[in-house]
Design a protein around this motif. Structure first.
Motif, short mmCIF file in Angstrom:
data_model
loop_
_atom_site.label_atom_id
_atom_site.label_comp_id
_atom_site.label_asym_id
_atom_site.label_seq_id
_atom_site.Cartn_x
_atom_site.Cartn_y
_atom_site.Cartn_z
N ASN A 76 -1.65 17.46 2.94
CA ASN A 76 -1.71 17.67 1.54
C ASN A 76 -1.04 16.50 0.93
O ASN A 76 0.41 16.31 1.63
CB ASN A 76 -1.17 18.81 0.79
N LEU A 77 -0.20 15.57 0.23
CA LEU A 77 0.39 14.65 -0.07
C LEU A 77 1.65 15.77 -0.44
O LEU A 77 1.52 15.91 -1.60
CB LEU A 77 -0.46 13.38 -1.20
N PRO A 78 3.09 14.76 -0.64
CA PRO A 78 3.80 14.98 -0.72
C PRO A 78 3.95 14.71 -2.80
O PRO A 78 3.41 14.16 -3.09
CB PRO A 78 4.87 14.80 -0.70
N PRO A 79 4.30 15.74 -3.54
CA PRO A 79 4.39 15.47 -5.23
C PRO A 79 4.39 13.86 -6.09
O PRO A 79 3.39 13.28 -5.91
CB PRO A 79 5.32 16.29 -5.34
N GLN A 82 1.03 13.02 -5.43
CA GLN A 82 0.08 13.50 -5.63
C GLN A 82 -1.37 12.31 -6.77
O GLN A 82 -2.36 12.94 -6.53
CB GLN A 82 0.34 14.18 -6.48
N GLY A 83 -0.52 12.13 -7.54
CA GLY A 83 -1.77 10.68 -8.12
C GLY A 83 -2.25 9.81 -7.57
O GLY A 83 -3.18 9.19 -8.31
N PHE A 133 -0.35 3.52 -8.06
CA PHE A 133 -0.52 5.51 -8.78
C PHE A 133 0.25 6.23 -8.47
O PHE A 133 0.65 7.14 -8.71
CB PHE A 133 -2.32 5.48 -7.60
N ALA A 134 1.21 6.16 -7.85
CA ALA A 134 2.71 6.75 -7.29
C ALA A 134 2.97 6.72 -8.18
O ALA A 134 3.75 8.13 -8.83
CB ALA A 134 2.78 7.01 -5.76
N LEU A 135 3.52 6.10 -8.97
CA LEU A 135 4.89 5.60 -9.82
C LEU A 135 3.68 5.42 -10.33
O LEU A 135 4.39 6.29 -12.16
CB LEU A 135 5.40 3.92 -9.61
N ARG A 193 1.14 -0.94 0.41
CA ARG A 193 0.13 0.00 0.20
C ARG A 193 0.61 1.32 0.87
O ARG A 193 0.74 2.31 -0.95
CB ARG A 193 -0.87 0.16 1.69
N MET A 194 1.92 1.26 1.01
CA MET A 194 2.69 2.15 0.69
C MET A 194 4.16 2.15 1.65
O MET A 194 4.51 0.69 2.18
CB MET A 194 2.34 3.41 2.36
#
Length: 190
Positions: A114-117, A120-121, A55-57, A8-9
């Motif tokens: 806020n999520l880190p850059p 963000q996705g 999703f981040a990738l 997940r993370m």
């Protein structure tokens, strides 16, 4: 479709370290370091397991491919064609009254994180209820043929496991003769 076999993370992701703007501190270099050393516990494609890291990738690859920020891509390819005017990563002070506030379980106000850059996705967008309704409506009545085709692709089943089916992020369920699509979740500070 959450079948990458990524967790997940990353294990070293901590959402309590935030900067003065409320953004979680997690540099992209840290993510790529984690990715470089990641050992998958199974073969990708065999099991559905929710992964914000996946999703981040994917969103990072898209940003580099299009040479645009995630927010710019969402504006250009989704928000503008759908007439969505209030979808963004960071809420501007002049707009804050139009967006929901976050609260803890005890009812006290919770400053949004806020999520880190890099993430963000994977849940970094904020939107008003009016724009979310436009997005929901576009799922069955897209404003143009190009967007209709793209939206339909997200509804197509990409993985099935007994009674569970998923498209591109959408969970696909059947209740009798009724087909449903949905996605739930939460964002930092809510």
């Amino acid at each position: 479709n959450h079948t990458s076999a990524f967790p997940r993370m990353p294990a070293d992701f901590r959402d309590e370290r935030i900067d003065e703007k409320g953004t979680i501190i997690y540099p992209i270099e840290k993510f790529f370091g984690w990715l470089k050393n990641l050992k998958l516990t199974r073969e990708p494609g065999l099991k559905n397991e929710y992964s914000n890291a996946g999703f981040a990738l994917a969103s990072t690859i898209m940003q580099r491919t299009y040479n645009m920020s995630y927010e710019e891509m969402v504006q250009k390819f989704l928000a503008d064609p759908m007439g969505m005017k209030d979808i963004r990563i960071d809420i501007r002070k002049q707009d804050s009254a139009a967006y929901a506030k976050g609260y803890d379980e005890d009812g006290s106000y919770h400053f949004p994180r806020n999520l880190p850059p890099i993430y963000q996705g994977a849940g970094g967008l904020r939107s008003t209820a009016a724009d979310m309704l436009k997005y929901a409506k576009a799922q069955w009545d897209a404003p143009n043929k190009k967007l209709e085709k793209a939206i339909q692709l997200t509804h197509d089943t990409t993985f099935s496991d007994k009674n569970f089916h998923i498209g591109m992020a959408w969970v696909l369920l059947k209740y009798g003769k009724l087909n449903t699509i949905f996605h739930n979740g939460a964002s930092g500070g809510f």
